[in-house]
Design an enzyme around this catalytic site. Structure first.
Site, PDB file in Angstrom:
ATOM      1  N   HIS A  59       0.840  -1.205   0.000  1.00 42.62           N
ATOM      2  CA  HIS A  59       0.000   0.000   0.000  1.00 42.62           C
ATOM      3  C   HIS A  59       0.878   1.260   0.000  1.00 42.62           C
ATOM      4  CE1 HIS A  59      -3.359   2.643   1.332  1.00 42.62           C
ATOM      5  NE2 HIS A  59      -2.399   3.239   2.012  1.00 42.62           N
ATOM      6  N   GLU A  60       1.824   1.299   0.909  1.00 40.83           N
ATOM      7  CA  GLU A  60       2.681   2.481   1.026  1.00 40.83           C
ATOM      8  C   GLU A  60       3.583   2.648  -0.194  1.00 40.83           C
ATOM      9  OE1 GLU A  60       2.102   4.699   3.214  1.00 40.83           O
ATOM     10  OE2 GLU A  60       0.777   3.478   4.428  1.00 40.83           O
TER      11      GLU A  60
ATOM     12  N   HIS B 138       1.984   4.938  -2.693  1.00 43.85           N
ATOM     13  CA  HIS B 138       2.188   6.366  -2.400  1.00 43.85           C
ATOM     14  C   HIS B 138       3.614   6.795  -2.752  1.00 43.85           C
ATOM     15  CE1 HIS B 138      -1.653   6.651  -0.394  1.00 43.85           C
ATOM     16  NE2 HIS B 138      -1.308   5.806   0.563  1.00 43.85           N
TER      17      HIS B 138
END
Length: 174
Positions: A24-25, A28
């Site tokens: 997920h990170e 980003h």
């Protein structure tokens, strides 16, 4: 044997959780770097840092509590807008509210990360559509992970289906 399998299950669950948070990170981080935003930290977990290494501008690490993560980008807090004379708490002589003080403290803390050359590598300076892409990239990575896992399960294991094939015939006991 049950204790060993339980321990193995807990360890595999924790590793899977860490990997899904990191995935997920990574969404980003990758989009932020693609748009030229300087990222100072990429951390999986919260609390005390267990392991970290620095590569380029970014420190990568794992923290103690694996229930989240973060990517710290320079310029997440834009500078305060200049207020006109007679506008705001300072001009009226009133003390600053708690919320306003917290925002100003966070803004001052974010200025500490600025280094020479970061004047045009800050998050708030990007176009709104780029900022939206950076923020949406994490959930999109979760969606990609879900599709991949469902494909593996459905294609690898399959769905239960009624069939006419007999697996075995049990002998009758006289």
């Amino acid at each position: 044997m049950v204790a060993l399998l339980t321990t193995l299950g807990i360890i595999l669950f924790a590793i899977g959780l860490l990997l899904s948070i990191a995935w997920h990170e990574l969404g980003h981080l990758a989009t932020a770097k693609m748009f030229g935003i300087r990222c100072t930290q990429f951390m999986v977990g919260f609390g005390k840092t267990l392991w970290s290494t620095k590569r380029g501008d970014t420190e990568y690490g794992i923290k103690l509590v694996p229930l989240g993560g973060f990517v710290r980008m320079v310029g997440m807090m834009p500078p305060a807008r200049e207020r006109a004379e007679g506008d705001g708490a300072a001009a009226s002589g009133r003390p600053m509210s708690r919320w306003r003080a917290m925002v100003e403290d966070a803004r001052e803390a974010s200025y500490v990360e600025l280094e020479p050359g970061d004047e045009d590598r800050q998050f708030y300076q990007r176009a709104p559509w780029k900022r939206i892409i950076v923020m949406a990239a994490g959930p999109v990575m979760n969606l990609i992970l879900a599709v991949v896992i469902f494909c593996i399960v459905l294609m690898g294991i399959g769905l239960p289906r009624p069939t006419n094939t007999i697996a075995e015939v049990t002998e009758c006991v006289v």
